[in-house]
Design a protein around this motif. Structure first.
Motif, PDB file in Angstrom:
ATOM      1  N   ASN A   1       0.415  15.319  17.065  1.00  0.00           N
ATOM      2  CA  ASN A   1      -0.665  14.607  16.588  1.00  0.00           C
ATOM      3  C   ASN A   1      -1.189  13.362  17.315  1.00  0.00           C
ATOM      4  O   ASN A   1      -1.932  12.360  16.929  1.00  0.00           O
ATOM      5  CB  ASN A   1      -1.081  14.377  15.210  1.00  0.00           C
ATOM      6  N   LYS A   2      -0.287  13.036  18.457  1.00  0.00           N
ATOM      7  CA  LYS A   2      -0.645  11.975  19.238  1.00  0.00           C
ATOM      8  C   LYS A   2      -0.996  12.379  20.555  1.00  0.00           C
ATOM      9  O   LYS A   2      -0.456  13.526  21.245  1.00  0.00           O
ATOM     10  CB  LYS A   2       0.423  11.337  19.200  1.00  0.00           C
ATOM     11  N   VAL A   3      -2.201  11.946  21.137  1.00  0.00           N
ATOM     12  CA  VAL A   3      -2.943  12.380  22.590  1.00  0.00           C
ATOM     13  C   VAL A   3      -2.167  11.330  23.706  1.00  0.00           C
ATOM     14  O   VAL A   3      -2.068  10.134  23.290  1.00  0.00           O
ATOM     15  CB  VAL A   3      -4.315  12.173  22.561  1.00  0.00           C
ATOM     16  N   SER A   4      -1.427  11.853  24.548  1.00  0.00           N
ATOM     17  CA  SER A   4      -0.942  11.263  25.736  1.00  0.00           C
ATOM     18  C   SER A   4      -1.748  11.355  26.982  1.00  0.00           C
ATOM     19  O   SER A   4      -2.507  12.505  27.092  1.00  0.00           O
ATOM     20  CB  SER A   4       0.556  11.669  25.824  1.00  0.00           C
ATOM     21  N   ILE A   5      -1.817  10.637  27.979  1.00  0.00           N
ATOM     22  CA  ILE A   5      -2.433  10.457  29.283  1.00  0.00           C
ATOM     23  C   ILE A   5      -1.299  10.342  30.130  1.00  0.00           C
ATOM     24  O   ILE A   5      -0.346   9.677  30.209  1.00  0.00           O
ATOM     25  CB  ILE A   5      -3.536   9.515  29.144  1.00  0.00           C
ATOM     26  N   PHE A   6      -1.599  11.088  31.434  1.00  0.00           N
ATOM     27  CA  PHE A   6      -0.630  11.235  32.428  1.00  0.00           C
ATOM     28  C   PHE A   6      -0.951   9.969  33.222  1.00  0.00           C
ATOM     29  O   PHE A   6      -1.840   9.720  33.948  1.00  0.00           O
ATOM     30  CB  PHE A   6      -0.530  12.396  33.252  1.00  0.00           C
ATOM     31  N   ASP A   7       0.246   9.090  33.551  1.00  0.00           N
ATOM     32  CA  ASP A   7      -0.095   8.152  34.311  1.00  0.00           C
ATOM     33  C   ASP A   7       0.817   8.230  35.887  1.00  0.00           C
ATOM     34  O   ASP A   7       1.937   8.842  35.797  1.00  0.00           O
ATOM     35  CB  ASP A   7       0.948   7.031  34.018  1.00  0.00           C
ATOM     36  N   VAL A   8      -0.239   8.458  36.764  1.00  0.00           N
ATOM     37  CA  VAL A   8       0.053   8.907  38.083  1.00  0.00           C
ATOM     38  C   VAL A   8       1.359   7.712  38.771  1.00  0.00           C
ATOM     39  O   VAL A   8       1.779   8.231  39.567  1.00  0.00           O
ATOM     40  CB  VAL A   8      -1.085   9.124  39.071  1.00  0.00           C
ATOM     41  N   ILE A   9       1.264   6.703  38.296  1.00  0.00           N
ATOM     42  CA  ILE A   9       2.260   5.482  38.853  1.00  0.00           C
ATOM     43  C   ILE A   9       3.599   5.683  38.235  1.00  0.00           C
ATOM     44  O   ILE A   9       4.664   5.842  39.026  1.00  0.00           O
ATOM     45  CB  ILE A   9       1.667   4.099  38.466  1.00  0.00           C
ATOM     46  N   ARG A  10       3.573   5.736  36.930  1.00  0.00           N
ATOM     47  CA  ARG A  10       4.879   6.058  36.216  1.00  0.00           C
ATOM     48  C   ARG A  10       5.381   7.225  36.194  1.00  0.00           C
ATOM     49  O   ARG A  10       6.688   7.941  35.676  1.00  0.00           O
ATOM     50  CB  ARG A  10       4.627   5.455  34.742  1.00  0.00           C
ATOM     51  N   LYS A  11       4.451   8.517  36.543  1.00  0.00           N
ATOM     52  CA  LYS A  11       4.641   9.746  36.713  1.00  0.00           C
ATOM     53  C   LYS A  11       5.325  10.359  35.290  1.00  0.00           C
ATOM     54  O   LYS A  11       6.497  11.167  35.153  1.00  0.00           O
ATOM     55  CB  LYS A  11       5.819  10.035  37.694  1.00  0.00           C
ATOM     56  N   LYS A  12       4.799   9.900  34.201  1.00  0.00           N
ATOM     57  CA  LYS A  12       4.892  10.391  33.017  1.00  0.00           C
ATOM     58  C   LYS A  12       3.765  10.325  31.857  1.00  0.00           C
ATOM     59  O   LYS A  12       2.791   9.687  32.282  1.00  0.00           O
ATOM     60  CB  LYS A  12       5.994   9.768  32.255  1.00  0.00           C
ATOM     61  N   PHE A  13       3.831  10.966  30.744  1.00  0.00           N
ATOM     62  CA  PHE A  13       2.778  10.917  29.841  1.00  0.00           C
ATOM     63  C   PHE A  13       3.140   9.583  28.885  1.00  0.00           C
ATOM     64  O   PHE A  13       4.187   9.627  28.677  1.00  0.00           O
ATOM     65  CB  PHE A  13       2.724  12.117  28.982  1.00  0.00           C
ATOM     66  N   VAL A  14       2.037   8.938  28.793  1.00  0.00           N
ATOM     67  CA  VAL A  14       2.100   7.814  27.756  1.00  0.00           C
ATOM     68  C   VAL A  14       1.059   7.918  26.612  1.00  0.00           C
ATOM     69  O   VAL A  14       0.241   8.485  26.840  1.00  0.00           O
ATOM     70  CB  VAL A  14       1.939   6.280  28.549  1.00  0.00           C
ATOM     71  N   ILE A  15       1.567   7.481  25.657  1.00  0.00           N
ATOM     72  CA  ILE A  15       0.420   7.415  24.533  1.00  0.00           C
ATOM     73  C   ILE A  15      -0.935   6.810  24.730  1.00  0.00           C
ATOM     74  O   ILE A  15      -0.746   5.686  25.340  1.00  0.00           O
ATOM     75  CB  ILE A  15       1.083   6.833  23.009  1.00  0.00           C
ATOM     76  N   LEU A  16      -1.872   7.450  24.438  1.00  0.00           N
ATOM     77  CA  LEU A  16      -3.155   7.053  24.689  1.00  0.00           C
ATOM     78  C   LEU A  16      -3.746   6.327  23.764  1.00  0.00           C
ATOM     79  O   LEU A  16      -4.332   6.479  22.516  1.00  0.00           O
ATOM     80  CB  LEU A  16      -4.153   8.192  24.879  1.00  0.00           C
ATOM     81  N   GLN A  17      -3.830   4.660  24.028  1.00  0.00           N
ATOM     82  CA  GLN A  17      -4.332   3.710  23.355  1.00  0.00           C
ATOM     83  C   GLN A  17      -5.554   3.282  24.144  1.00  0.00           C
ATOM     84  O   GLN A  17      -5.443   3.490  25.090  1.00  0.00           O
ATOM     85  CB  GLN A  17      -3.043   2.635  23.059  1.00  0.00           C
TER      86      GLN A  17
END
Length: 148
Positions: A18-34
């Protein structure tokens, strides 16, 4: 998420527990979308797609020491010689950018010595060019595009 004052970009999203994440092209990973991350990701894409900064010169969410305190910057863009070209401070859209935000990025810049500063909440963007001799910054209409 709220529409921001940036061009529209296509992002990769993931929903987990139940948490949406967005892909960070710099860190090359999904991070929690705040809300602040939403602004940061738009800014990263703006730097890459509009201002043409190479991904290899951009760093996101790294720690630095300011007066023996550990702080984290949002976005830094390096020059090819390793010096810092730009620091970006991102705030959530509901945060009103005031003098204390500029004071925060100026403190970071005492350590980093970036040529340009950018402060954004996704709605309002402010750009500055540092004048190290006079120990002040000058507001600009925009930051320059990448040049080799």
């Amino acid at each position: 998420m709220q529409k921001l004052n940036f061009p529209t970009y296509s992002f990769r999203f993931k929903n987990s527990e139940n948490k949406v994440s967005i892909f960070d092209v710099i860190r090359k990973k999904f991070v929690i979308l705040q809300p602040e991350e939403w602004v940061r990701q738009h800014c990263v894409h703006y730097l890459i797609e509009v201002k043409k900064y190479p991904i290899s010169l951009i760093n996101v969410e790294k720690e630095l020491k300011v007066n023996d305190l550990k702080k984290r910057y949002d976005i830094v863009v390096f020059n090819t010689d390793g010096s810092i070209h730009l620091i970006v401070e991102c705030k959530a859209p509901k945060i009103i950018i005031k003098q204390d935000t500029f004071d925060q990025i100026a403190r970071y810049n005492l350590v980093l010595n970036a040529t340009y500063l950018m402060v954004t909440n996704g709605i309002n963007h402010y750009y500055c060019n540092m004048d190290f001799d006079a120990e002040q910054y000058h507001f600009l209409k925009d930051i320059p595009e990448y040049t080799k």
